[in-house]
Write an enzyme that holds these catalytic residues in place. Sequence first.
Site, PDB file in Angstrom:
ATOM      1  CD  GLU A  81      37.691 -39.209  12.178  1.00  0.00           C
ATOM      2  OE1 GLU A  81      37.351 -40.401  12.269  1.00  0.00           O
ATOM      3  OE2 GLU A  81      37.920 -38.664  11.077  1.00  0.00           O
ATOM      4  CB  CYS A  96      36.572 -42.716  21.132  1.00  0.00           C
ATOM      5  SG  CYS A  96      38.097 -43.399  20.493  1.00  0.00           S
ATOM      6  CD  GLU A 126      33.343 -45.765  22.185  1.00  0.00           C
ATOM      7  OE1 GLU A 126      33.642 -44.750  21.504  1.00  0.00           O
ATOM      8  OE2 GLU A 126      33.653 -46.914  21.838  1.00  0.00           O
ATOM      9  CB  CYS A 174      36.709 -46.315  24.812  1.00  0.00           C
ATOM     10  SG  CYS A 174      36.789 -44.827  23.783  1.00  0.00           S
TER      11      CYS A 174
END
Length: 163
Positions: free
Chosen positions: A63, A72, A74, A113
């Site tokens: 983040e 993210c 993924e 994602c």
Amino acid sequence: MKEIILQTKITEFAADELPEDFRKLADTALRAAKTAYDRYSHFQVGAAVLLANGDVICGSNQENAAYPSGLCAERVALFYAGAKYPDTPVCALAIAAISDGRQVKNITPCGACRQVLLEVENRYNHPVKVLLCNADCILQIENAKSLLPLCFDGGELPGASHS
């Protein structure tokens, strides 16, 4: 008027019902979640990518105070896999998350994602099984396109070609 019905096959497993390689992948995704930098959301997500050569690449959400600058789990894992092994197809992706110190009951990839997963499938012309590692069960989706059935795959872009 014409009605179109879309269906997605999802297989639900208890952790001990998964094939050994997928059980290890799910465990790895959960361990990866603990490496997340989740200062703002306090929602730790981990991803583990199984490559066709047997290697596993991990990622966790990272983040940033400028929210769009984060990434993210993924995409961290998939982009790293693509950079490290550019010619090796992705076979499976496991996703797990932790909130308030406990594994969450329902984890799914975000839209961005899902789009990246679809691109990975197209890049290698190989389906990517997706394992959603929830607290009570693991859901297996056969391919990324099942997560994004009305997808934009770039096929309409000038110069695009798909196998």
